[in-house]
Design a protein around this motif. Structure first.
Motif, PDB file in Angstrom:
ATOM      1  N   LYS A 158      14.396  24.732  13.242  1.00 53.40           N
ATOM      2  CA  LYS A 158      13.112  24.924  13.898  1.00 53.40           C
ATOM      3  C   LYS A 158      12.119  23.946  13.281  1.00 53.40           C
ATOM      4  CE  LYS A 158       9.611  28.444  14.933  1.00 53.40           C
ATOM      5  NZ  LYS A 158       9.212  29.859  14.734  1.00 53.40           N
ATOM      6  N   VAL A 159      11.704  22.952  14.052  1.00 55.31           N
ATOM      7  CA  VAL A 159      10.851  21.889  13.521  1.00 55.31           C
ATOM      8  C   VAL A 159       9.443  22.417  13.273  1.00 55.31           C
ATOM      9  CG1 VAL A 159       9.884  19.605  13.942  1.00 55.31           C
ATOM     10  CG2 VAL A 159      12.218  20.125  14.680  1.00 55.31           C
ATOM     11  N   GLN A 160       8.960  22.230  12.046  1.00 59.38           N
ATOM     12  CA  GLN A 160       7.636  22.707  11.667  1.00 59.38           C
ATOM     13  C   GLN A 160       6.674  21.574  11.310  1.00 59.38           C
ATOM     14  OE1 GLN A 160       9.151  25.417   8.631  1.00 59.38           O
ATOM     15  NE2 GLN A 160       8.578  27.149   9.916  1.00 59.38           N
ATOM     16  N   GLU A 161       7.225  20.417  10.983  1.00 58.30           N
ATOM     17  CA  GLU A 161       6.380  19.254  10.674  1.00 58.30           C
ATOM     18  C   GLU A 161       7.126  17.994  11.062  1.00 58.30           C
ATOM     19  OE1 GLU A 161       4.239  16.980   6.868  1.00 58.30           O
ATOM     20  OE2 GLU A 161       5.190  18.924   6.576  1.00 58.30           O
ATOM     21  N   ILE A 162       6.392  17.045  11.615  1.00 61.50           N
ATOM     22  CA  ILE A 162       6.998  15.785  12.034  1.00 61.50           C
ATOM     23  C   ILE A 162       6.149  14.630  11.535  1.00 61.50           C
ATOM     24  CG2 ILE A 162       5.836  15.592  14.274  1.00 61.50           C
ATOM     25  CD1 ILE A 162       9.562  15.092  13.920  1.00 61.50           C
ATOM     26  N   GLN A 163       6.810  13.599  11.022  1.00 63.99           N
ATOM     27  CA  GLN A 163       6.136  12.386  10.565  1.00 63.99           C
ATOM     28  C   GLN A 163       6.831  11.197  11.214  1.00 63.99           C
ATOM     29  OE1 GLN A 163       6.724  12.568   6.344  1.00 63.99           O
ATOM     30  NE2 GLN A 163       5.295  14.256   6.037  1.00 63.99           N
ATOM     31  N   ALA A 164       6.060  10.245  11.724  1.00 62.92           N
ATOM     32  CA  ALA A 164       6.659   9.115  12.428  1.00 62.92           C
ATOM     33  C   ALA A 164       5.936   7.823  12.102  1.00 62.92           C
ATOM     34  CB  ALA A 164       6.622   9.358  13.940  1.00 62.92           C
ATOM     35  N   ALA A 165       6.718   6.771  11.901  1.00 64.55           N
ATOM     36  CA  ALA A 165       6.163   5.453  11.573  1.00 64.55           C
ATOM     37  C   ALA A 165       6.786   4.385  12.454  1.00 64.55           C
ATOM     38  CB  ALA A 165       6.404   5.120  10.107  1.00 64.55           C
ATOM     39  N   ASN A 166       5.934   3.545  13.019  1.00 60.27           N
ATOM     40  CA  ASN A 166       6.345   2.319  13.700  1.00 60.27           C
ATOM     41  C   ASN A 166       5.702   1.159  12.957  1.00 60.27           C
ATOM     42  OD1 ASN A 166       7.775   3.613  15.682  1.00 60.27           O
ATOM     43  ND2 ASN A 166       6.277   3.284  17.305  1.00 60.27           N
ATOM     44  N   LYS A 167       6.437   0.526  12.066  1.00 57.57           N
ATOM     45  CA  LYS A 167       5.906  -0.636  11.335  1.00 57.57           C
ATOM     46  C   LYS A 167       6.375  -1.881  12.062  1.00 57.57           C
ATOM     47  CE  LYS A 167       5.537  -2.697   6.722  1.00 57.57           C
ATOM     48  NZ  LYS A 167       5.973  -4.061   7.103  1.00 57.57           N
ATOM     49  N   LEU A 168       5.499  -2.399  12.915  1.00 64.28           N
ATOM     50  CA  LEU A 168       5.881  -3.464  13.847  1.00 64.28           C
ATOM     51  C   LEU A 168       4.912  -4.642  13.794  1.00 64.28           C
ATOM     52  CD1 LEU A 168       6.699  -1.143  16.890  1.00 64.28           C
ATOM     53  CD2 LEU A 168       8.286  -1.999  15.153  1.00 64.28           C
ATOM     54  N   SER A 169       4.383  -4.936  12.602  1.00 71.78           N
ATOM     55  CA  SER A 169       3.448  -6.065  12.427  1.00 71.78           C
ATOM     56  C   SER A 169       2.150  -5.877  13.195  1.00 71.78           C
ATOM     57  CB  SER A 169       4.113  -7.392  12.832  1.00 71.78           C
ATOM     58  OG  SER A 169       5.232  -7.676  12.028  1.00 71.78           O
ATOM     59  N   GLN A 170       1.722  -4.611  13.386  1.00 69.34           N
ATOM     60  CA  GLN A 170       0.464  -4.359  14.090  1.00 69.34           C
ATOM     61  C   GLN A 170      -0.740  -4.938  13.349  1.00 69.34           C
ATOM     62  OE1 GLN A 170       2.804  -2.065  13.278  1.00 69.34           O
ATOM     63  NE2 GLN A 170       2.639  -0.223  14.546  1.00 69.34           N
ATOM     64  N   ASN A 171      -0.583  -5.165  12.044  1.00 69.54           N
ATOM     65  CA  ASN A 171      -1.700  -5.671  11.242  1.00 69.54           C
ATOM     66  C   ASN A 171      -1.821  -7.189  11.290  1.00 69.54           C
ATOM     67  OD1 ASN A 171       0.769  -5.827   9.843  1.00 69.54           O
ATOM     68  ND2 ASN A 171      -0.281  -5.975   7.868  1.00 69.54           N
ATOM     69  N   ARG A 172      -0.957  -7.853  12.024  1.00 69.33           N
ATOM     70  CA  ARG A 172      -1.020  -9.318  12.131  1.00 69.33           C
ATOM     71  C   ARG A 172      -1.841  -9.717  13.359  1.00 69.33           C
ATOM     72  NH1 ARG A 172      -0.281 -10.446   7.358  1.00 69.33           N
ATOM     73  NH2 ARG A 172      -0.607 -12.570   8.151  1.00 69.33           N
ATOM     74  N   ASN A 173      -2.386 -10.922  13.326  1.00 67.22           N
ATOM     75  CA  ASN A 173      -3.125 -11.410  14.491  1.00 67.22           C
ATOM     76  C   ASN A 173      -2.156 -11.759  15.616  1.00 67.22           C
ATOM     77  OD1 ASN A 173      -2.214 -14.184  14.182  1.00 67.22           O
ATOM     78  ND2 ASN A 173      -3.675 -14.371  12.491  1.00 67.22           N
ATOM     79  N   GLU A 174      -2.714 -12.010  16.807  1.00 65.63           N
ATOM     80  CA  GLU A 174      -1.883 -12.225  17.987  1.00 65.63           C
ATOM     81  C   GLU A 174      -0.940 -13.415  17.826  1.00 65.63           C
ATOM     82  OE1 GLU A 174      -0.223 -11.791  21.753  1.00 65.63           O
ATOM     83  OE2 GLU A 174      -1.380 -10.411  20.509  1.00 65.63           O
ATOM     84  N   ARG A 175      -1.431 -14.485  17.217  1.00 62.24           N
ATOM     85  CA  ARG A 175      -0.590 -15.673  17.055  1.00 62.24           C
ATOM     86  C   ARG A 175       0.579 -15.389  16.110  1.00 62.24           C
ATOM     87  NH1 ARG A 175      -2.904 -21.800  16.058  1.00 62.24           N
ATOM     88  NH2 ARG A 175      -0.883 -22.869  16.070  1.00 62.24           N
ATOM     89  N   ASP A 176       0.302 -14.717  14.997  1.00 59.11           N
ATOM     90  CA  ASP A 176       1.372 -14.351  14.072  1.00 59.11           C
ATOM     91  C   ASP A 176       2.377 -13.422  14.748  1.00 59.11           C
ATOM     92  OD1 ASP A 176       0.343 -15.839  12.012  1.00 59.11           O
ATOM     93  OD2 ASP A 176      -0.445 -14.140  10.875  1.00 59.11           O
ATOM     94  N   TYR A 177       1.854 -12.447  15.485  1.00 60.51           N
ATOM     95  CA  TYR A 177       2.709 -11.448  16.128  1.00 60.51           C
ATOM     96  C   TYR A 177       3.702 -12.118  17.081  1.00 60.51           C
ATOM     97  CZ  TYR A 177       3.910  -6.947  18.278  1.00 60.51           C
ATOM     98  OH  TYR A 177       4.582  -5.828  18.728  1.00 60.51           O
TER      99      TYR A 177
END
Length: 207
Positions: A158-177
């Motif tokens: 029975k799920v009581q807590e969920i944690q999720a991460a998408n580390k996909l270079s969101q912190n980079r500028n458009e050109r870097d991305y």
């Protein structure tokens, strides 16, 4: 799981879609103070506002015997991951790693035999229905079913807590991305190409 704000996922539908698509998970419990784990195909079952993760393991696997003494279990799901070279950035920086991951915490209990049969029927339907000669629950002989049931233990969390991460270079500028995507496609390994495709899809969806 430590998740910087750039990478935290809070949309429940997105998280559960990820779990459904990456359903071979790792379940972690503790035995005599030592963490132990099993790698298993799991299913997401929704009953109203409550979510369960269901699965089974070999009777000979001692981990299921820890369930009775476990206040919480941890289940981890992982998606594509890839090394990101900082040589792909405009400005000097250090390399990193992109990835997707979900951690689910909850209370675990053992399935009855009838519940286990139902869960196995759903599992076979999910992975067999599209095949030319599908192996479905009602096509298996009763003798084989009874024999196999003796060798496994079903469970639900029975799920009581969920944690999720998408580390996909969101912190980079458009050109870097965009350059990261391009460079990932040039890499030889499968995971890098998967990550490139994922990053492209996220751009189309607005990340």
């Amino acid at each position: 799981m430590y998740i910087p704000k750039y990478y935290k996922v809070t949309d429940a539908d997105e998280i559960w879609e990820f779990v459904q698509s990456n359903s071979f998970g790792t379940i972690v419990t503790v035995k005599q103070g030592r963490p132990i784990a099993a790698h298993l195909p799991l299913q997401l079952i929704k009953e109203g506002d409550t979510c369960y993760l269901t699965g089974h393991m070999a009777y000979g696997n001692p981990q299921w015997r820890t369930f009775a003494d476990s206040d919480d279990v941890l289940v981890m799901f992982q998606g594509p991951h890839a090394y990101i070279s900082s040589s792909w950035y405009e400005d000097e920086n250090v390399p990193t790693w992109n990835y997707q991951a979900v951690h689910a915490y909850g209370q675990v209990s053992i399935l009855s035999e009838e519940e286990l049969k139902g869960d196995l029927a759903i599992l076979l339907q999910k992975y067999e229905k599209h095949r030319k000669n599908p192996v479905l629950w009602d096509t298996l002989s009763p003798e084989l079913v009874e024999q196999q049931l003796k060798g496994i233990v079903g469970f639900k969390i029975k799920v009581q807590e969920i944690q999720a991460a998408n580390k996909l270079s969101q912190n980079r500028n458009e050109r870097d991305y965009q350059n990261i995507i391009h460079k990932l496609y040039e890499e030889r390994d499968f995971n890098s190409k998967q990550m490139a495709r994922l990053m492209e899809r996220k751009v189309k969806k607005g990340l």
